[in-house]
Design a protein around this motif. Structure first.
Motif, PDB file in Angstrom:
ATOM      1  N   MET A  82      48.605  11.173 -29.333  1.00 12.81           N
ATOM      2  CA  MET A  82      48.401  12.344 -30.193  1.00 12.81           C
ATOM      3  C   MET A  82      47.501  11.969 -31.371  1.00 12.81           C
ATOM      4  SD  MET A  82      52.246  13.975 -30.244  1.00 12.81           S
ATOM      5  CE  MET A  82      51.834  15.047 -31.617  1.00 12.81           C
ATOM      6  N   ALA A  83      46.234  11.743 -31.061  1.00  8.20           N
ATOM      7  CA  ALA A  83      45.312  11.430 -32.148  1.00  8.20           C
ATOM      8  C   ALA A  83      45.039  12.654 -33.000  1.00  8.20           C
ATOM      9  CB  ALA A  83      44.005  10.885 -31.585  1.00  8.20           C
ATOM     10  N   CYS A  84      45.175  13.843 -32.401  1.00  7.78           N
ATOM     11  CA  CYS A  84      44.880  15.086 -33.115  1.00  7.78           C
ATOM     12  C   CYS A  84      45.661  16.223 -32.458  1.00  7.78           C
ATOM     13  CB  CYS A  84      43.382  15.354 -33.061  1.00  7.78           C
ATOM     14  SG  CYS A  84      42.817  16.616 -34.201  1.00  7.78           S
ATOM     15  N   THR A  85      46.152  17.151 -33.260  1.00  6.43           N
ATOM     16  CA  THR A  85      46.936  18.281 -32.749  1.00  6.43           C
ATOM     17  C   THR A  85      46.262  19.592 -33.108  1.00  6.43           C
ATOM     18  OG1 THR A  85      49.017  17.057 -32.932  1.00  6.43           O
ATOM     19  CG2 THR A  85      49.169  19.448 -32.834  1.00  6.43           C
ATOM     20  N   LEU A 144      52.574  31.008 -29.908  1.00  8.72           N
ATOM     21  CA  LEU A 144      51.974  29.777 -30.417  1.00  8.72           C
ATOM     22  C   LEU A 144      52.072  28.656 -29.389  1.00  8.72           C
ATOM     23  CD1 LEU A 144      50.752  28.219 -32.874  1.00  8.72           C
ATOM     24  CD2 LEU A 144      53.102  27.649 -33.512  1.00  8.72           C
ATOM     25  N   MET A 145      50.977  27.935 -29.201  1.00  4.16           N
ATOM     26  CA  MET A 145      50.946  26.742 -28.359  1.00  4.16           C
ATOM     27  C   MET A 145      50.489  25.557 -29.195  1.00  4.16           C
ATOM     28  SD  MET A 145      49.055  28.162 -24.948  1.00  4.16           S
ATOM     29  CE  MET A 145      49.660  29.609 -24.059  1.00  4.16           C
ATOM     30  N   MET A 146      51.064  24.408 -28.937  1.00  2.00           N
ATOM     31  CA  MET A 146      50.649  23.172 -29.604  1.00  2.00           C
ATOM     32  C   MET A 146      50.006  22.266 -28.568  1.00  2.00           C
ATOM     33  SD  MET A 146      52.815  20.561 -32.058  1.00  2.00           S
ATOM     34  CE  MET A 146      53.709  19.698 -30.765  1.00  2.00           C
ATOM     35  N   VAL A 147      48.749  21.901 -28.785  1.00  3.20           N
ATOM     36  CA  VAL A 147      48.000  21.079 -27.839  1.00  3.20           C
ATOM     37  C   VAL A 147      47.669  19.745 -28.500  1.00  3.20           C
ATOM     38  CG1 VAL A 147      45.966  20.930 -26.364  1.00  3.20           C
ATOM     39  CG2 VAL A 147      46.998  23.166 -26.839  1.00  3.20           C
ATOM     40  N   ASN A 148      48.092  18.660 -27.878  1.00  3.40           N
ATOM     41  CA  ASN A 148      47.846  17.325 -28.416  1.00  3.40           C
ATOM     42  C   ASN A 148      46.684  16.664 -27.681  1.00  3.40           C
ATOM     43  OD1 ASN A 148      50.061  17.370 -30.266  1.00  3.40           O
ATOM     44  ND2 ASN A 148      51.426  17.082 -28.521  1.00  3.40           N
ATOM     45  N   SER A 149      45.809  16.047 -28.456  1.00  2.00           N
ATOM     46  CA  SER A 149      44.612  15.429 -27.893  1.00  2.00           C
ATOM     47  C   SER A 149      44.606  13.928 -28.137  1.00  2.00           C
ATOM     48  CB  SER A 149      43.363  16.051 -28.523  1.00  2.00           C
ATOM     49  OG  SER A 149      42.202  15.381 -28.099  1.00  2.00           O
ATOM     50  N   GLU A 150      44.027  13.200 -27.189  1.00  2.00           N
ATOM     51  CA  GLU A 150      43.858  11.760 -27.352  1.00  2.00           C
ATOM     52  C   GLU A 150      42.664  11.435 -28.256  1.00  2.00           C
ATOM     53  OE1 GLU A 150      43.294  10.327 -23.418  1.00  2.00           O
ATOM     54  OE2 GLU A 150      45.360  10.726 -22.773  1.00  2.00           O
ATOM     55  N   TYR A 151      41.833  12.440 -28.523  1.00  2.00           N
ATOM     56  CA  TYR A 151      40.632  12.232 -29.324  1.00  2.00           C
ATOM     57  C   TYR A 151      40.923  12.508 -30.798  1.00  2.00           C
ATOM     58  CZ  TYR A 151      38.545  12.794 -24.663  1.00  2.00           C
ATOM     59  OH  TYR A 151      38.243  12.680 -23.328  1.00  2.00           O
ATOM     60  N   GLY A 152      40.407  11.656 -31.645  1.00  2.00           N
ATOM     61  CA  GLY A 152      40.611  11.827 -33.075  1.00  2.00           C
ATOM     62  C   GLY A 152      39.736  12.921 -33.659  1.00  2.00           C
ATOM     63  N   VAL A 170      33.436  18.415 -28.205  1.00  2.00           N
ATOM     64  CA  VAL A 170      33.246  18.961 -26.852  1.00  2.00           C
ATOM     65  C   VAL A 170      34.537  19.601 -26.358  1.00  2.00           C
ATOM     66  CG1 VAL A 170      32.744  18.369 -24.449  1.00  2.00           C
ATOM     67  CG2 VAL A 170      31.422  17.317 -26.297  1.00  2.00           C
ATOM     68  N   GLN A 171      35.650  18.913 -26.596  1.00  4.36           N
ATOM     69  CA  GLN A 171      36.944  19.432 -26.142  1.00  4.36           C
ATOM     70  C   GLN A 171      37.282  20.763 -26.806  1.00  4.36           C
ATOM     71  OE1 GLN A 171      41.041  17.890 -27.359  1.00  4.36           O
ATOM     72  NE2 GLN A 171      40.700  16.755 -25.444  1.00  4.36           N
ATOM     73  N   LEU A 172      37.006  20.876 -28.091  1.00  4.21           N
ATOM     74  CA  LEU A 172      37.272  22.131 -28.803  1.00  4.21           C
ATOM     75  C   LEU A 172      36.426  23.272 -28.258  1.00  4.21           C
ATOM     76  CD1 LEU A 172      37.563  20.845 -32.493  1.00  4.21           C
ATOM     77  CD2 LEU A 172      39.367  21.971 -31.191  1.00  4.21           C
ATOM     78  N   ASP A 173      35.170  22.976 -27.941  1.00  8.92           N
ATOM     79  CA  ASP A 173      34.305  24.008 -27.348  1.00  8.92           C
ATOM     80  C   ASP A 173      34.864  24.476 -26.005  1.00  8.92           C
ATOM     81  OD1 ASP A 173      32.563  23.925 -29.475  1.00  8.92           O
ATOM     82  OD2 ASP A 173      31.182  22.503 -28.525  1.00  8.92           O
ATOM     83  N   GLU A 174      35.343  23.535 -25.205  1.00  7.23           N
ATOM     84  CA  GLU A 174      35.918  23.879 -23.895  1.00  7.23           C
ATOM     85  C   GLU A 174      37.209  24.669 -24.063  1.00  7.23           C
ATOM     86  OE1 GLU A 174      34.246  20.042 -21.332  1.00  7.23           O
ATOM     87  OE2 GLU A 174      36.264  19.990 -22.201  1.00  7.23           O
ATOM     88  N   MET A 175      38.034  24.258 -25.017  1.00  6.59           N
ATOM     89  CA  MET A 175      39.270  24.990 -25.291  1.00  6.59           C
ATOM     90  C   MET A 175      38.977  26.416 -25.737  1.00  6.59           C
ATOM     91  SD  MET A 175      41.583  22.126 -27.282  1.00  6.59           S
ATOM     92  CE  MET A 175      42.770  23.367 -27.794  1.00  6.59           C
ATOM     93  N   ASP A 176      37.988  26.548 -26.627  1.00 11.61           N
ATOM     94  CA  ASP A 176      37.639  27.871 -27.134  1.00 11.61           C
ATOM     95  C   ASP A 176      37.159  28.789 -26.003  1.00 11.61           C
ATOM     96  OD1 ASP A 176      37.069  29.505 -29.685  1.00 11.61           O
ATOM     97  OD2 ASP A 176      35.159  29.611 -28.625  1.00 11.61           O
ATOM     98  N   GLU A 177      36.357  28.240 -25.098  1.00 10.21           N
ATOM     99  CA  GLU A 177      35.851  29.035 -23.976  1.00 10.21           C
ATOM    100  C   GLU A 177      36.994  29.510 -23.086  1.00 10.21           C
ATOM    101  OE1 GLU A 177      32.781  28.546 -20.184  1.00 10.21           O
ATOM    102  OE2 GLU A 177      32.853  27.020 -21.765  1.00 10.21           O
ATOM    103  N   ILE A 178      37.951  28.624 -22.814  1.00  3.96           N
ATOM    104  CA  ILE A 178      39.092  28.983 -21.958  1.00  3.96           C
ATOM    105  C   ILE A 178      39.967  30.030 -22.635  1.00  3.96           C
ATOM    106  CG2 ILE A 178      41.252  28.125 -20.950  1.00  3.96           C
ATOM    107  CD1 ILE A 178      39.780  25.456 -20.464  1.00  3.96           C
ATOM    108  N   VAL A 179      40.363  29.764 -23.880  1.00  4.72           N
ATOM    109  CA  VAL A 179      41.304  30.647 -24.583  1.00  4.72           C
ATOM    110  C   VAL A 179      40.701  32.030 -24.804  1.00  4.72           C
ATOM    111  CG1 VAL A 179      42.525  31.010 -26.766  1.00  4.72           C
ATOM    112  CG2 VAL A 179      42.532  28.747 -25.698  1.00  4.72           C
TER     113      VAL A 179
END
Length: 703
Positions: free
Chosen positions: A419-422, A483-491, A499-508
């Motif tokens: 959980m480098a970033c939530t 509410l959903m809590m998503v934990n990332s390995e990336y800091g 990149v991950q945030l852009d992909e998450m935004d597109e999906i959501v």
């Protein structure tokens, strides 16, 4: 109607009357100045300090809007995470119950909220194991929520109390914990910063000035200005911890030369007047215009910070601009009385100044002025492009020392829980369960997603809401939102997370266009985008403002180009050194350094140029510059030395890396500016003197 000369004459006459009255009543002035300390100290004590940098982000950012919804609807923006290591379930449960008794804690969510703690961890559902246990099962974590939202005082008090409950193998993390740790270290160390800065500045002044007692006089007067400045911050409601830590030091460094200028002028006027009082009144009257003109460059340098979209810029810029104005007023209306009252002591403890003799260096640079002018031009392009590659950090884990509670907890979350970033996703609760489950699966399939905590993944889509525990319901569903809590390995602030945030935004957004993605990573990304624009805007504004001031002052289109370029070169060299050394800088450093170093040290360039113009009216060019450098470099050396000592002192003792790094750059910048002005600007002015003469009507006119 009066003409401008008549008005100027009347203002000068009035100022001289005031200055003469001050000179004749020094004790009254000092008593009044000391009495003003009472409301100033009360104002200082009543000013709230904000330790949350992310709270200064503009409201129009989607991540900030999401944070507000998170705060208002789910009361989760300030959630903390407690980690326990090698503890039995019953021990962990006992700790949870202790935390629940802390004032300000609303709930603590752990495995027992959903399942019986008697169930071995290795046979729990994967969703619970992935969220609440480390990969090897030796560590577990619980989520702590608070009664009040955000990082307010009651929440920080609750966090401080939770810290006292934790033992050796128990850790605490979360943004609010970072804020509390920042508060704790700033409150502990801020007095030390000021003490060290004052002591080092005093030592430097004692060596460079011609009296052992004179530095005490100056520090007393400027100390009053610092307290007045900090006291009047109460009208802002609050200031940032960065401003609290550096404002006094910067104000001391940038206003020191005003005091020196007035005292030196008084020494000159004593030769012309019969009484000390008349000499001081004349010194104040004559100095007022020069001091106000000189201080305007510094004020405008700081005010440029106020145009940052990041509210931290206004916080630092306005407080420092106000500090410079109060410093000037103190020099004009208080310092003269202090000097007259203690003049005997100043004279008694006179000594030879230990400013080095740079005559040989000055002669060498002027003898090879064309070569140094070419060096000046040659350095502009490479330093400009090199400094643009400075490596910036945006995450608070790099701004604070690793021994803090929040940093130890964050390290555990990264290494043991992935959980480098939530991030938090806020979506419409009316979305069909199958669509929500589909979205969750797509999110979990993204590279770097370590776990996802959502209502459906915990309780299942078929279970009715009315039999779900209140803690789970209040965490996951409120006011038509889920509410959903998503934990990332990336800091935070890494390319991978972007990149991950852009992909998450597109999906959501494909499921709910009005959804929000917020949390540390999303907010930090907003910080990156905001400060990138801020740096360009504030740099342009500060350069434009100071360019115009110099153009008006000298009535010249060429001198502003030369003088501003000289300080910009010093700034670019300063930042380029960090690039060459591979040193990271905080996201605020380039912006603050550009405005502060430009505004504070352009005075050196103006002082040298003004003196050069004066000497040109009765000496040949090279001789005029040699004399001008000899006359100006003592003041420049003293001012830069004090600025360096004050900021370097903070660098030596500061554990808040974002403050420490800023002070290191400013300390180095003061010395670099001094060198650039003496070694490079003087030959450039000589080489360009014919051009300056042709474009500046009053350049060689005799007064």
């Amino acid at each position: 109607m009066f003409g401008s000369r008549q008005l100027s004459f009347m203002r000068g006459k009035l100022l001289r009357k005031i200055a003469l009255w001050e000179a004749e009543h020094p004790k009254t002035v000092i008593i009044a100045a000391l009495l003003l300390l009472i409301p100033a100290l009360l104002g200082f004590l009543g000013t709230k300090v904000n330790y949350d940098i992310l709270s200064y982000l503009p409201d129009e950012l989607e991540a900030v809007q999401g944070e507000q919804v998170l705060d208002k609807t789910f009361n989760t923006a300030g959630i903390s995470i407690v980690i326990t290591e090698n503890m039995q379930p019953k021990q962990t449960l006992a700790l949870k119950n202790e935390i629940l008794t802390v004032d300000g804690v609303s709930s603590v969510i752990w495995v027992d909220t959903i399942a019986d703690i008697g169930i071995p961890a290795d046979i729990l559902p994967d969703v619970l194991k992935n969220i609440f246990y480390s990969a090897d099962g030796s560590q577990t974590m619980m989520l702590v929520r608070y009664d009040n939202t955000g990082s307010d005082d009651s929440q920080l008090k609750a966090i401080a109390q939770i810290k006292t409950l934790l033992g050796k193998n128990q850790f605490l993390s979360g943004l609010s914990v970072v804020v509390d740790d920042t508060r704790e270290i700033a409150e502990t160390q801020a007095p030390l910063y000021i003490a060290v800065a004052v002591i080092l500045a005093l030592l430097v002044m004692s060596v460079l000035m011609e009296s052992w007692f004179q530095p005490l006089i100056i520090l007393f007067s400027l100390g009053l200005a610092v307290i007045y400045n900090m006291g009047t911050n109460i009208f802002l409601g609050q200031i940032s911890f960065i401003t609290q830590c550096v404002a006094a030091v910067l104000q001391l460094g940038v206003t020191m030369d005003y005091s020196i200028f007035l005292i030196d002028r008084y020494a000159e006027e004593k030769q012309r007047f019969d009484t000390r009082e008349e000499a001081m009144a004349e010194a104040v009257t004559v100095s007022m215009t020069a001091l106000m003109g000189s201080s305007l460059t510094t004020v405008f340098g700081f005010l440029a910070l106020c145009f940052m979209k990041l509210g931290l810029g206004f916080d630092i810029g306005f407080v420092m601009a106000k500090g410079v104005v109060l410093g000037i007023l103190t020099v004009i209306f208080i310092l003269p009385s202090v000097v007259l009252l203690f003049e005997k002591q100043i004279i008694k403890y006179r000594h030879r100044s230990f400013v080095p003799d740079f005559t040989r260096l000055n002669k060498f640079t002027l003898r090879h002025k064309k070569a140094f002018a070419l060096l000046f031009l040659a350095l502009l392009a490479p330093t400009y492009f090199l400094q643009k590659n400075i490596d910036l950090y945006y995450s608070m884990d790099k701004a604070l020392p690793s021994y803090l509670t929040s940093m130890e907890g964050l390290s555990k979350l990264k290494t043991d829980f992935g959980m480098a970033c939530t991030q938090f996703i806020i979506i419409d609760d009316d979305l069909p369960a199958d669509k929500l489950i589909e979205m969750e699966r797509r999110l979990q399939s993204l590279d770097g997603i370590s776990s996802l905590l959502a209502y459906n993944s915990i309780v299942g889509a078929a279970i009715p809401d009315d039999i779900i525990p209140d803690d789970i319901m209040s965490l996951c569903k409120q006011d038509g939102k889920q509410l959903m809590m998503v934990n990332s390995e990336y800091g935070a602030a890494t390319d991978e997370l972007t990149v991950q945030l852009d992909e998450m935004d597109e999906i959501v957004k494909s499921y709910d266009p009005d959804a929000y993605i917020t949390g540390e990573g999303a907010i930090t990304q907003g910080l990156i985008d905001t400060t990138d624009v801020d740096f360009a805007v504030t740099a342009a504004l500060s350069i434009a403002a100071i360019f115009i001031l110099i153009a008006i002052c000298f009535r010249s289109p060429t001198l502003p180009v030369i003088l501003v370029l000289s300080i910009e070169l010093a700034i670019w060299i300063n930042l380029s050194i960090s690039v060459i050394m591979g040193k990271e800088a905080s996201f605020v450093d380039p912006t603050v350094v550009n405005c502060v170093q430009l505004g504070a040290t352009v005075d050196y360039a103006i002082l040298l140029t003004t003196r050069f113009r004066e000497e040109l009216r009765h000496l040949p060019r090279d001789e005029a510059m040699l004399k001008a450098v000899a006359a100006a470099q003592q003041s420049i050396f003293q001012s830069a030395g004090v600025f360096f000592a004050a900021t370097f002192g903070v660098y030596l003792v500061c554990d808040i890396y974002i403050v420490r790094g800023m002070c290191a750059l400013l300390a180095r910048g003061a010395i670099i500016s001094e060198i650039v002005i003496i070694v490079l600007l003087s030959p450039v002015l000589c080489v360009c003197e014919n051009l300056i003469d042709k474009t500046t009507p009053s350049w060689r006119l005799k007064t």
